[in-house]
Scaffold this active site. Structure first.
Site, PDB file in Angstrom:
ATOM      1  N   ASP A 125     -34.909 -34.926  39.993  1.00  0.00           N
ATOM      2  CA  ASP A 125     -33.616 -35.637  39.894  1.00  0.00           C
ATOM      3  C   ASP A 125     -33.288 -36.202  38.512  1.00  0.00           C
ATOM      4  OD1 ASP A 125     -33.769 -35.072  42.556  1.00  0.00           O
ATOM      5  OD2 ASP A 125     -33.874 -37.147  43.247  1.00  0.00           O
ATOM      6  N   LYS A 222     -31.048 -31.107  47.058  1.00  0.00           N
ATOM      7  CA  LYS A 222     -31.615 -31.741  48.246  1.00  0.00           C
ATOM      8  C   LYS A 222     -30.738 -32.895  48.733  1.00  0.00           C
ATOM      9  CE  LYS A 222     -34.687 -34.742  45.499  1.00  0.00           C
ATOM     10  NZ  LYS A 222     -34.198 -36.070  45.923  1.00  0.00           N
ATOM     11  N   CYS A 255     -37.733 -40.929  45.419  1.00  0.00           N
ATOM     12  CA  CYS A 255     -37.786 -39.469  45.537  1.00  0.00           C
ATOM     13  C   CYS A 255     -39.084 -38.867  45.015  1.00  0.00           C
ATOM     14  CB  CYS A 255     -36.590 -38.854  44.818  1.00  0.00           C
ATOM     15  SG  CYS A 255     -35.011 -39.270  45.601  1.00  0.00           S
TER      16      CYS A 255
END
Length: 331
Positions: A125, A222, A255
């Site tokens: 990310d 995602k 995450c």
């Protein structure tokens, strides 16, 4: 007919009508029976095939777990990343071949084996939404947080450059989940199941410029915190022969941590590159980042740990310097 005469009506044969009705009924019954048999056979075959596929998957995972637990995944020419913890941590500067063998076989101090053939760098990310002042979340950060994440970005770039140089598989995740909100619209209609291209998505949803993927690198989009649960990342990694993961990105306590646990559930070895990860909150001992690192690494290095498999409970922890230094020796 001539005028004044009528045509006699033909009498229907009741037996013939009954036969035709019976034939039609039998045809319908036959068609229904055949359709039922075909459906039942299809359902049965689907059930059997599903069970066989499931068994093959379980067998594959079981074989991988045995190989990792017993250290049978070693390959010629692999290097060893010095990691946190272990009784022999003070020997970290000893680079002799004998010490490398001792590292893997006795566990006197902790290392993480790595090689371009079976190790991937997974970057979580690193998007403008999180790392830029103009991002959806970044706009709410203080200057101190943004500066700290800039340092994280620089460290990720350093690891990425070295892994590319050594031919490692590279995988990038993008998240369109923001807390409890899912924003699939940011993909601008792109089919995420087809491995999204780098361009063509919302501007700040995309990767920061210095970490944009190159052609051939894995990209997954995602909507879960972990990068495995809502994507085909496992399939893509396994398809490239990956068994080990160097993990970095943001946020450490959300995450990144979720991805580490999901990777272990799928029997990938994991090594968290701690200074190539970042989190919110004040940078102090006991902050979100440190707590997440402890949760990932604590069970692995605990003396009472019942299972000494490297990086499987939940991960090893290393620094950028240690990763770069170890990878430098790879041919």
């Amino acid at each position: 007919p001539p005028a004044g005469k009528t045509t006699p009506r033909t009498k229907k044969n009741p037996t013939r009508s009954q036969n035709e009705g019976a034939s039609a009924a039998m045809l319908l019954v036959s068609v229904g029976f055949c359709a039922g048999v075909a459906f039942y056979r299809f359902a049965l075959e689907s059930f059997v095939l599903k069970k066989r596929r499931k068994k093959r998957e379980v067998d594959r995972v079981a074989r991988r777990s045995v190989a990792l637990r017993e250290g049978k995944d070693a390959i010629e020419g692999e290097t060893y990343v010095q990691c946190r913890g272990g009784e022999g941590e003070s020997m970290k500067n000893d680079k002799s071949e004998e010490k490398e063998k001792e590292t893997r076989s006795t566990g006197s101090f902790r290392t993480f084996p790595a090689h371009g053939k079976n190790t991937a760098l997974v970057i979580i990310d690193m998007q403008s939404d999180f790392l830029s002042k103009s991002g959806r979340l970044g706009q709410h950060y203080s200057r101190d947080v943004l500066e700290r994440l800039e340092a994280t970005t620089a460290n990720v770039a350093r690891v990425l450059e070295k892994c590319r140089e050594k031919g490692f598989t590279i995988a990038h995740s993008r998240s369109h989940r923001y807390g409890a909100e899912i924003r699939r619209d940011l993909l601008n209609g792109i089919d995420v199941s087809m491995s999204s291209p780098i361009e063509g998505v919302d501007a700040t949803y995309n990767f920061v410029e210095r970490l944009k993927p190159k052609e051939g690198e894995i990209i997954v989009d995602k909507w879960t915190f972990g990068a495995f649960a809502s994507t085909d990342l496992e399939k893509q990694l396994v398809g490239r022969g990956v068994e080990r993961i160097l993990l970095c990105g943001i946020l450490t306590n959300v995450c990144v941590m979720a991805t580490a646990v999901q990777a272990c559930d799928r029997f990938f070895r994991v090594c968290l590159v701690e200074d190539a990860c970042g989190a919110f909150g004040k940078e102090k001992e006991g902050g979100w980042h440190d707590m997440a690192v402890t949760l990932i690494n604590g069970p692995q290095i605990a003396k009472q740990n019942h299972h000494k498999s490297v990086g499987l409970y939940f991960g090893e922890v290393a620094t950028v310097d240690a990763v770069v230094e170890a990878l430098d020796v790879l041919k």
